[in-house]
Enzyme design. Structure first.
Site, PDB file in Angstrom:
ATOM      1  N   LYS A  93       0.792  -0.980  -0.144  1.00 28.32           N
ATOM      2  CA  LYS A  93       0.019  -0.060   0.069  1.00 28.32           C
ATOM      3  C   LYS A  93       0.905   1.418   0.096  1.00 28.32           C
ATOM      4  O   LYS A  93       0.605   2.411  -0.695  1.00 28.32           O
ATOM      5  CB  LYS A  93      -0.862   0.021   1.130  1.00 28.32           C
ATOM      6  CG  LYS A  93      -1.933   1.137   1.455  1.00 28.32           C
ATOM      7  CD  LYS A  93      -2.512   1.395   0.354  1.00 28.32           C
ATOM      8  CE  LYS A  93      -3.958   2.329   0.620  1.00 28.32           C
ATOM      9  NZ  LYS A  93      -3.483   3.751   1.219  1.00 28.32           N
ATOM     10  N   GLU A 117       0.948   6.904  -6.582  1.00 28.24           N
ATOM     11  CA  GLU A 117      -0.199   7.859  -6.533  1.00 28.24           C
ATOM     12  C   GLU A 117       0.320   9.292  -6.461  1.00 28.24           C
ATOM     13  O   GLU A 117       0.030  10.221  -7.284  1.00 28.24           O
ATOM     14  CB  GLU A 117      -1.178   7.511  -5.523  1.00 28.24           C
ATOM     15  CG  GLU A 117      -2.390   8.449  -5.218  1.00 28.24           C
ATOM     16  CD  GLU A 117      -3.077   8.058  -3.881  1.00 28.24           C
ATOM     17  OE1 GLU A 117      -3.050   9.121  -3.102  1.00 28.24           O
ATOM     18  OE2 GLU A 117      -3.558   7.116  -3.888  1.00 28.24           O
TER      19      GLU A 117
END
Length: 291
Positions: free
Chosen positions: A164, A171
């Site tokens: 993550k 991102e």
């Protein structure tokens, strides 16, 4: 399945609802009594049949540590704790060891989906022993998006949050690229409708993505983003990604630059640019602007 869920904020509250829609029972606890189903962790544990699964969805660091410490004294051998917050993967390894000493299992789970997760599902990246993951699997199945993708057993304890973390680093870089392109389009006189240029990219281009869709949504709400201040926080995971890259000698120039760009957003009057202006004046006589 019956699940204990600790932390019912924007993510946790919607996760509780999605799990319930799948037919499972969720007993939720939050420090905000208006959100909670029970008034304490002790009451939460008492309402769950063994072997229990308690999912922790609170901020990383001290709040997660104190919650796990308290659960360690309340749970029994064979129970499992899931950390679904944004903890650092090195914390997962410590938590797993602490809980294992009491016979309690531990699974770390990176969760992505934000405010859209209730309807669309949450992307899940989890780490831990297969035996402990199996006890949580019905919840993973309830939370994940429809279809074959959106969830992965990434590896050992810590692997979920590490995956993550890297996801969030990517991102950062993707958002920075969209932001830079948008600023350049806004700057030139020849492009008269930047919003529609962004909208046109939503079909048939290699840069189409959900982030692009969200960018168009934002521009629909505020075409030139005039209502926003040019300031962006970082969650910490971008920093951890860069630190991990340094530890493993992996070059991450785009992600690193996107992190530093966020730091620059916090400076109304850049000290670095003062030095650059002074140097240009010194060696080339270039004009400087004074206050």
């Amino acid at each position: 399945m019956e699940l204990g869920l600790v932390g019912l904020g924007k993510m946790g509250g919607n996760m509780r609802e999605r799990i319930r829609r799948a037919g499972h029972t969720v007993v939720g606890y939050d420090r905000n009594a208006d959100l909670a189903d029970v008034h304490s962790l002790e009451e939460l544990v008492g309402k769950l049949p063994g072997p229990r699964v308690v999912w922790v969805m609170v901020p990383a660091g001290a709040p997660t540590q104190s919650t796990i410490d308290e659960l360690a004294e309340l749970l029994e051998p064979g129970d499992v704790v899931v950390d679904g917050g944004n903890s650092r993967w090195t914390d997962d390894e410590r938590h797993a060891e602490e809980l294992a000493a009491k016979g309690i299992g531990f699974v770390d789970c990176g969760v992505s989906g934000g405010v859209w997760g209730l309807e669309n599902g949450y992307a899940l990246m989890y780490g831990g022993d297969a035996e402990n993951v199996a006890k949580v699997q019905p919840v993973f199945d309830a939370l994940k998006p429809e279809g074959d993708f959106g969830a992965v057993h990434a590896g050992k304890v810590g692997a979920g949050h590490f995956a993550k973390m890297v996801h969030n680093g990517i991102e950062y870089a993707m958002m920075q690229a969209y932001a830079e392109g948008w600023e350049l389009l806004e700057k030139v006189d020849s492009v008269t409708d930047v919003r529609e240029v962004f909208r046109s990219w939503q079909e048939g281009t290699v840069i189409r993505s959900w982030l692009l869709d969200l960018a168009v949504n934002a521009l629909d709400e505020d075409e030139h983003l005039d209502r926003l201040k040019g300031f962006a926080q970082d969650s910490g995971e971008g920093r951890w990604t860069v630190e991990a890259a340094i530890d493993h000698a992996v070059p991450l120039p785009a992600i690193t630059a996107s992190l530093f760009a966020r730091f620059a957003s916090r400076q109304d009057d850049s000290p670095q640019m003062k030095m650059i202006a002074a140097l240009r004046n010194q060696f080339g006589g270039h004009a400087v602007e004074t206050k």
